[in-house]
Design a protein around this motif. Sequence first.
Motif, mmCIF file in Angstrom:
data_model
loop_
_atom_site.group_PDB
_atom_site.id
_atom_site.type_symbol
_atom_site.label_atom_id
_atom_site.label_comp_id
_atom_site.label_asym_id
_atom_site.label_seq_id
_atom_site.Cartn_x
_atom_site.Cartn_y
_atom_site.Cartn_z
ATOM 1 N N VAL A 94 18.122 4.617 2.217
ATOM 2 C CA VAL A 94 16.614 4.434 0.803
ATOM 3 C C VAL A 94 15.625 3.107 2.073
ATOM 4 O O VAL A 94 15.051 2.497 0.741
ATOM 5 N N GLY A 95 16.394 3.176 2.939
ATOM 6 C CA GLY A 95 15.445 2.130 3.432
ATOM 7 C C GLY A 95 15.818 0.636 3.225
ATOM 8 O O GLY A 95 14.781 -0.057 4.252
ATOM 9 N N PHE A 96 16.502 0.288 2.871
ATOM 10 C CA PHE A 96 17.827 -1.860 2.938
ATOM 11 C C PHE A 96 18.165 -1.589 4.028
ATOM 12 O O PHE A 96 19.162 -1.222 3.882
ATOM 13 N N ASN A 97 18.698 -2.475 5.040
ATOM 14 C CA ASN A 97 19.324 -2.982 5.909
ATOM 15 C C ASN A 97 19.561 -4.361 5.492
ATOM 16 O O ASN A 97 20.328 -4.416 6.459
ATOM 17 N N ASN A 98 18.907 -5.089 4.202
ATOM 18 C CA ASN A 98 20.204 -6.032 4.203
ATOM 19 C C ASN A 98 20.525 -6.122 2.968
ATOM 20 O O ASN A 98 20.116 -5.382 1.673
ATOM 21 N N PHE A 99 21.800 -5.420 3.233
ATOM 22 C CA PHE A 99 22.778 -5.298 1.865
ATOM 23 C C PHE A 99 22.027 -6.009 0.183
ATOM 24 O O PHE A 99 22.253 -5.540 -1.154
ATOM 25 N N SER A 100 22.595 -7.500 0.384
ATOM 26 C CA SER A 100 22.929 -8.220 -0.767
ATOM 27 C C SER A 100 20.949 -8.266 -1.054
ATOM 28 O O SER A 100 20.197 -8.213 -2.440
ATOM 29 N N TYR A 101 20.095 -7.613 -0.294
ATOM 30 C CA TYR A 101 18.522 -7.659 -0.746
ATOM 31 C C TYR A 101 18.643 -6.381 -1.965
ATOM 32 O O TYR A 101 17.608 -6.276 -2.776
ATOM 33 N N PHE A 102 19.026 -5.200 -0.676
ATOM 34 C CA PHE A 102 19.270 -3.810 -1.488
ATOM 35 C C PHE A 102 20.220 -3.638 -3.254
ATOM 36 O O PHE A 102 19.250 -3.657 -4.504
ATOM 37 N N ALA A 103 21.091 -5.211 -3.764
ATOM 38 C CA ALA A 103 21.862 -5.147 -4.269
ATOM 39 C C ALA A 103 20.950 -6.009 -5.626
ATOM 40 O O ALA A 103 20.877 -5.852 -6.952
ATOM 41 N N LYS A 104 20.250 -7.179 -5.052
ATOM 42 C CA LYS A 104 19.225 -8.116 -6.429
ATOM 43 C C LYS A 104 18.415 -7.052 -6.172
ATOM 44 O O LYS A 104 17.812 -7.315 -7.362
ATOM 45 N N CYS A 105 17.606 -6.120 -5.525
ATOM 46 C CA CYS A 105 16.545 -5.563 -6.122
ATOM 47 C C CYS A 105 16.887 -4.193 -7.191
ATOM 48 O O CYS A 105 15.855 -4.134 -8.218
ATOM 49 N N PHE A 106 18.462 -3.908 -6.988
ATOM 50 C CA PHE A 106 19.126 -2.419 -7.346
ATOM 51 C C PHE A 106 18.671 -3.557 -9.269
ATOM 52 O O PHE A 106 18.520 -2.807 -9.807
ATOM 53 N N ARG A 107 19.407 -4.692 -9.669
ATOM 54 C CA ARG A 107 19.936 -5.276 -10.240
ATOM 55 C C ARG A 107 18.610 -5.870 -11.356
ATOM 56 O O ARG A 107 19.164 -5.534 -12.421
ATOM 57 N N GLU A 108 17.622 -5.997 -10.812
ATOM 58 C CA GLU A 108 16.086 -6.246 -10.838
ATOM 59 C C GLU A 108 15.926 -5.002 -11.853
ATOM 60 O O GLU A 108 15.419 -5.653 -12.455
ATOM 61 N N GLN A 109 16.179 -3.941 -11.307
ATOM 62 C CA GLN A 109 14.920 -2.827 -11.338
ATOM 63 C C GLN A 109 16.134 -1.698 -12.503
ATOM 64 O O GLN A 109 15.762 -1.319 -13.768
#
Length: 117
Positions: A94-109
């Motif tokens: 889904v276009g996230f190459n930084n896993f920690s940023y993906f997890a942060k965004c996912f948690r926020e949503q």
Amino acid sequence: MKTSFDQNIKCMNNEITDFLEKATSIVGKHLDDPDFSAEDFCDSLFFSRSQCHRKLKAATGFSATEFIRRIRLEKAAEMIQTDDLRIAEVALKVGFNNFSYFAKCFREQYGCNPSEY
């Protein structure tokens, strides 16, 4: 009896729906491209960045960047539930190459970690 105001509202709703369908489709076509930017998105819609921002903000309440991120995260949530993929693989798809940023965004949503979803 329908007034011209009612017809104008219906026409505006159709325009907004068409715009959002096109915008969602464009994000979908570039879902796995981490370099697909808000500028690319706006160019694909044939709007300037400011026009695109105003139109998206009015229709959804989100900026172009937020809209792209939300579409990506919705697709990620769908993949986590239906596909047999590791979370890191989903993030890349889904276009996230930084896993920690993906997890942060996912948690926020979604209010939880991707692995808990």
